[in-house]
Design an enzyme around this catalytic site. Structure first.
Site, PDB file in Angstrom:
ATOM      1  N   GLU A   1     -44.262   7.138 -19.762  1.00 24.56           N
ATOM      2  CA  GLU A   1     -44.399   6.457 -21.059  1.00 24.56           C
ATOM      3  C   GLU A   1     -43.632   5.136 -21.066  1.00 24.56           C
ATOM      4  OE1 GLU A   1     -43.247  10.107 -23.050  1.00 24.56           O
ATOM      5  OE2 GLU A   1     -45.151  10.111 -24.137  1.00 24.56           O
TER       6      GLU A   1
ATOM      7  N   GLU B   1     -45.963  17.673 -19.356  1.00 22.12           N
ATOM      8  CA  GLU B   1     -45.454  18.292 -20.591  1.00 22.12           C
ATOM      9  C   GLU B   1     -46.165  19.591 -20.938  1.00 22.12           C
ATOM     10  OE1 GLU B   1     -45.778  15.093 -20.106  1.00 22.12           O
ATOM     11  OE2 GLU B   1     -44.284  13.946 -21.232  1.00 22.12           O
TER      12      GLU B   1
HETATM   13  N1  3HC Z   1     -34.932  16.840 -17.682  1.00 21.69           N
HETATM   14  C1  3HC Z   1     -33.733  17.365 -17.324  1.00 21.69           C
HETATM   15  N2  3HC Z   1     -33.438  17.747 -16.080  1.00 21.69           N
HETATM   16  C2  3HC Z   1     -34.386  17.583 -15.141  1.00 21.69           C
HETATM   17  C3  3HC Z   1     -35.641  17.031 -15.447  1.00 21.69           C
HETATM   18  C4  3HC Z   1     -35.896  16.632 -16.776  1.00 21.69           C
HETATM   19  N3  3HC Z   1     -37.053  16.076 -17.126  1.00 21.69           N
HETATM   20  N4  3HC Z   1     -36.380  17.006 -14.308  1.00 21.69           N
HETATM   21  C5  3HC Z   1     -35.595  17.526 -13.336  1.00 21.69           C
HETATM   22  N5  3HC Z   1     -34.390  17.867 -13.845  1.00 21.69           N
HETATM   23  C6  3HC Z   1     -33.248  18.417 -13.113  1.00 21.69           C
HETATM   24  C7  3HC Z   1     -33.492  19.818 -12.627  1.00 21.69           C
HETATM   25  O1  3HC Z   1     -33.143  20.774 -13.612  1.00 21.69           O
HETATM   26  C8  3HC Z   1     -32.600  19.890 -11.414  1.00 21.69           C
HETATM   27  O2  3HC Z   1     -31.284  20.085 -11.896  1.00 21.69           O
HETATM   28  P1  3HC Z   1     -30.246  20.924 -10.995  1.00 21.69           P
HETATM   29  O3  3HC Z   1     -30.135  20.202  -9.695  1.00 21.69           O
HETATM   30  O4  3HC Z   1     -29.042  20.965 -11.810  1.00 21.69           O
HETATM   31  O5  3HC Z   1     -30.906  22.271 -10.833  1.00 21.69           O
HETATM   32  C9  3HC Z   1     -32.649  18.469 -10.861  1.00 21.69           C
HETATM   33  O6  3HC Z   1     -33.117  17.643 -11.921  1.00 21.69           O
HETATM   34  C10 3HC Z   1     -33.587  18.293  -9.688  1.00 21.69           C
HETATM   35  O7  3HC Z   1     -34.860  18.835 -10.040  1.00 21.69           O
HETATM   36  P2  3HC Z   1     -35.723  19.669  -8.993  1.00 21.69           P
HETATM   37  O8  3HC Z   1     -34.880  20.731  -8.393  1.00 21.69           O
HETATM   38  O9  3HC Z   1     -36.967  20.063  -9.696  1.00 21.69           O
HETATM   39  O10 3HC Z   1     -35.974  18.559  -7.889  1.00 21.69           O
HETATM   40  P3  3HC Z   1     -37.283  18.287  -7.032  1.00 21.69           P
HETATM   41  O11 3HC Z   1     -36.957  17.167  -6.132  1.00 21.69           O
HETATM   42  O12 3HC Z   1     -37.801  19.563  -6.448  1.00 21.69           O
HETATM   43  O13 3HC Z   1     -38.402  17.805  -8.080  1.00 21.69           O
HETATM   44  C11 3HC Z   1     -39.280  16.535  -9.921  1.00 21.69           C
HETATM   45  C12 3HC Z   1     -38.247  16.593  -8.765  1.00 21.69           C
HETATM   46  C13 3HC Z   1     -40.703  16.451  -9.338  1.00 21.69           C
HETATM   47  C14 3HC Z   1     -38.988  15.312 -10.717  1.00 21.69           C
HETATM   48  C15 3HC Z   1     -39.128  17.822 -10.749  1.00 21.69           C
HETATM   49  O14 3HC Z   1     -37.784  17.969 -11.125  1.00 21.69           O
HETATM   50  C16 3HC Z   1     -39.931  17.840 -12.011  1.00 21.69           C
HETATM   51  O15 3HC Z   1     -41.119  18.076 -11.977  1.00 21.69           O
HETATM   52  N6  3HC Z   1     -39.266  17.607 -13.150  1.00 21.69           N
HETATM   53  C17 3HC Z   1     -39.838  17.819 -14.449  1.00 21.69           C
HETATM   54  C18 3HC Z   1     -40.633  16.661 -14.876  1.00 21.69           C
HETATM   55  C19 3HC Z   1     -41.107  16.873 -16.278  1.00 21.69           C
HETATM   56  O16 3HC Z   1     -41.478  17.945 -16.705  1.00 21.69           O
HETATM   57  N7  3HC Z   1     -41.131  15.769 -17.023  1.00 21.69           N
HETATM   58  C20 3HC Z   1     -41.558  15.782 -18.361  1.00 21.69           C
HETATM   59  C21 3HC Z   1     -40.431  16.113 -19.257  1.00 21.69           C
HETATM   60  S1  3HC Z   1     -40.925  16.239 -20.930  1.00 21.69           S
HETATM   61  C22 3HC Z   1     -41.046  14.642 -21.450  1.00 21.69           C
HETATM   62  O17 3HC Z   1     -40.869  13.743 -20.710  1.00 21.69           O
HETATM   63  C23 3HC Z   1     -41.434  14.479 -22.860  1.00 21.69           C
HETATM   64  C24 3HC Z   1     -41.636  13.053 -23.217  1.00 21.69           C
HETATM   65  O18 3HC Z   1     -42.976  12.865 -23.474  1.00 21.69           O
HETATM   66  C25 3HC Z   1     -40.840  12.684 -24.434  1.00 21.69           C
END
Ligand code: 3HC
Ligand code: NAI
Length: 701
Positions: A104, A124
């Protein structure tokens, strides 16, 4: 500082530096505002680039922040509006995973330059949410509402080439920051007119409106328990309205989802799945043992599925069995499963050949002497496994790891049999082992730290969701399943039908009720486990305990594979069977169990789930599980527990621990509490009195 403004080649660069994934937290939003203030004051800088340090551009909003009662996307949305309104060009420099709120942020910029290999998406929906910072409004204006709806509804990601083709990015280059600076300079030089997506109007189109309406109806029909599915379509439909109206609709839909139980549960699981890898007392820097070749002893149902995991990961695997017929069957099944995947286009023909070339079979176990890790998957018979472990202890290299796939037996005793218990660990795969995500990694009393760390890393490599369990009967999952099945059978003997029992928990979202589940897994497998457990003295001294599964087994009703178990089967269709009722009535009479004309759904649900939750609490207080959320991961990843309820312990927190404890006490009175079946765990009582949550409880130390 999480956000800074730098000047480079006459341009401003705002850099977000918030490891590990540059999640957009409230702090980051506030500091972005300050960086924009600073940039606006630096009028000599001709253009602005927004970039992130570290391994990725912002991978989304800070998911933990969504739990705050006062959370609002408005401050971030305000920042995005300010970025878009800049009179000087703003270009996003993108790398890594440009997801959710990060995507975004990129869409609010006038231009986007991505490094090769960057991935884009709106995940999401997997959190029961929709993009809440105008992704549902800006993306449709960039790529059209239909592609936007597809991306947002599916949560799938696009690679940089596909993003370029879809017009999401302007350029794909080896170095995103250099590329974004170059594009900014070019736009300054050419006085390029800046594209602001919020002012784009999507042309009204009758056919498009009808297709979007049909998508909303389909989302309602197909995913009635997932409010995000239909909300996403409604938000994308709103992109056809003026931007401010769409913004208001998106905000109200987002808020409803954010506070929904479904999204709260899915967010709990997001962090729960990531916590399972963190093992108390185990240093992250521990040196792992090297794994170059794997052995699997026992080529039956489990052994061949287990072997496929290693082959898929490119590890040479030796499959050993005492029976040539078992080996031949295993090779033929593995090959046909790979060929079926190739026929569906999931893997290539070359990949099939490569995986099969890594597979070696042997009748003699001497072939295991060179393997770095051996998983034994012979019959679930203690004496046999003890002999096998003794042999593996002598045969395997001194630095090799010996793993057992036992589902119920005492891993510590098997470890002792090897004579080298530090090298032994349980690897409890679930059936079918090449499909099921869950792996319980059973840490024995003497398992060495490096063995545990190596096996957890291997689990990640083969794509499993791994959870560490201590040693006890059935580990985390099957131990809880045992009390669940116990009550299912008592309910049947008291007068409920298998269909009624299954329907009650399926209505909650369980993939399958207990009767259908056991019919599929094999009544014989379940019964033999109970019989073995009884022999070891582990079962309550009560002949009515799991009497039904034993009776079904003895009468040859082994489930779907024999055409009858709890149900009778026409193909795969489960039909009520009067014979099950007859056996239940007979057992009730024999064991003095009173039959009742009607048992209501509330009782069925509470009697199946509350003792299981109570058992979860015992597992936690005994230190078998490291934390409450690990138990939720086991049940959602391995037992079809609905993710939108967050797992049994998260569900208990949602119901209220006090209510759960009270209902357990109610059944203790109503049912006489034989063998302490209904006695609440001290931990459950304590947390309930203190008003604390069990799903976020760490193992007491
Ligand atoms: N918020 C908070 N923490 C997050 C996060 C997020 N969006 N994404 C990842 N983290 C944290 C994880 O909890 C993890 O923390 P830890 O080391 O303490 O356990 C750390 O970051 C690393 O994450 P991964 O172990 O998943 O690392 P990978 O390298 O395997 O993957 C990634 C990286 C592909 C970025 C994966 O973390 C991922 O898919 N993250 C989620 C992305 C997501 O869902 N984004 C949308 C969020 S909702 C949003 O944005 C709403 C908006 O519209 C307002
Ligand atoms: P299976 O009966 O399908 O296969 C066992 C295999 O072991 C047979 O091929 C047999 O020939 C071989 N074998 C027996 N003794 C041997 C020996 N001394 N040397 C070499 N090979 C020998 O059994 P299944 O179902 O694969 O179970 C294996 C293990 O996996 C058991 O411990 C079981 O509890 C566990 N398990 C089973 C699950 C299931 O759903 N079937 C699920 C999770 C774990």
């Amino acid at each position: 500082m999480k956000v800074r403004l730098e000047a480079r080649s006459g341009l401003g660069v705002i850099v977000i530096d918030h490891p590990p994934v540059n999640a957009i937290s409230a702090d980051v939003v506030a500091q972005l505002g300050q960086a924009l203030d600073a940039w606006e004051a630096r009028t000599e800088l001709a253009a602005l680039v927004i970039a992130c340090d570290g391994r990725t551009f912002a991978a989304g909003g800070d998911i933990a922040g969504f739990d705050r009662p006062d959370f609002s996307p408005a401050p971030f949305n305000g920042i995005l509006a300010r970025i878009e309104a800049q009179a000087r060009p703003v270009v996003a420099a993108l790398h890594g995973s440009v997801l959710g709120g990060g995507f975004e942020l990129a869409l609010a910029c006038h231009g986007r330059v991505a490094a090769d290999g960057t991935r884009f998406g709106f995940p999401e929906v997997q959190l029961g949410l929709l993009p809440g910072s105008l992704g549902t409004q800006r993306l449709p204006r960039l790529v059209g509402p239909e592609l936007a709806l597809d991306l947002i509804s599916s949560g799938r990601t696009l690679g940089s080439a596909a993003a370029l083709a879809a017009g999401i990015v302007d350029r794909v280059v080896p170095d995103a920051l250099a590329g974004a600076i170059a594009l900014g300079e070019e736009w300054v030089r050419t006085h390029c007119s800046l594209r602001r997506l919020s002012v784009v109007r999507i042309a009204p189109d009758e056919k498009l409106s009808r297709r979007l309406e049909a998508a909303a109806a389909e989302a309602c029909d197909r995913q009635p328990s997932n409010p995000a599915a239909v909300a996403i379509v409604r938000a994308v439909q709103a992109s056809l309205l003026p931007f401010a109206e769409g913004e208001a609709i998106e905000a109200s839909l987002f808020e409803a989802l954010r506070t929904s139980p479904q999204s709260q549960s899915l967010r709990h699981l997001f962090f729960a799945r990531r916590s399972t890898w963190k093992i108390p007392g185990l240093s992250r820097d521990i040196r792992h043992r090297e794994l170059h070749s794997i052995g699997v002893l026992g080529a039956g149902t489990m052994g061949r599925g287990i072997a496929m995991n290693f082959l898929n990961a490119g590890l040479p695997t030796r499959l050993v069995d005492a029976s040539q017929a078992a080996l031949d069957t295993a090779v033929s099944i593995i090959r046909s499963l790979y060929e079926a995947s190739a026929a569906k286009g999931r893997i290539s023909g070359t990949e099939v050949a490569a995986r099969m070339a890594l597979l070696h079979t042997d009748l003699g176990d001497a072939a295991l002497a060179d393997c770095d890790l051996v998983v034994e998957a012979v019959y679930e018979d203690f004496a046999l496994k003890q002999r096998v472990c003794e042999r593996l202890g002598a045969l395997c290299r001194p630095d090799a790891i010996i793993a057992t796939n036992t589902s119920t037996l005492d891993v510590d005793r098997l470890a002792a049999a090897t004579g080298r218990p530090r090298d032994v660990v349980g690897m409890h795969f679930f059936s079918p082992a090449h499909v099921m995500k869950l792996l319980e990694v059973v840490r024995g009393r003497e398992t060495a730290h490096d063995v545990l760390a190596t096996v957890m890393a291997l689990a990640r490599r083969i794509g499993k969701t791994a959870v560490v369990s201590g040693v006890c009967y059935g580990f985390i999952g099957n131990r809880m399943a045992e009390v669940y099945m116990r009550e299912a059978e008592f309910l049947l003997m008291e007068g409920a039908s298998p269909a009624q029992v299954d329907a009650a928990v399926e209505a909650l979202g369980m993939a399958m009720g207990p009767c259908r589940m056991l019919d599929l897994a094999g009544v014989d497998v379940g019964a033999r486990t109970v019989i073995e457990y009884a022999k070891s003295g582990g079962l309550p001294p009560d002949a009515s305990y799991r009497a039904l599964v034993r009776a079904l087994y003895e009468s040859g009703r082994h489930g779907q594979k024999t055409g009858a178990g709890y149900y009778r089967y026409e193909g795969r269709t489960a039909l009520p069977d009067p014979e099950t009722e007859r056996i239940s009535i007979e057992l009730a009479a024999r064991h003095g169990i009173a039959r009742r004309p009607a048992i209501d759904e509330r009782e069925i649900v509470e009697r199946l789930l509350y003792p299981m939750i109570n058992e979860g609490a015992k597992i936690l207080e005994e230190g078998i599980a490291c934390r409450g959320s690990d138990i939720d991961v086991v049940w959602t990843a391995g037992y079809g527990f609905p993710a939108q309820r967050g797992g049994p312990l998260f569900m208990a927190d949602s119901i209220g621990l006090h209510e759960v404890a009270q209902r357990l006490q109610h059944y203790a009175k109503a049912r006489g509490n034989p063998h302490g079946y209904w006695t609440t765990s001290p931990l459950l009582d304590k947390l309930s009195v203190e008003g604390r949550r069990i799903s976020s409880c760490e193992r007491p130390r």
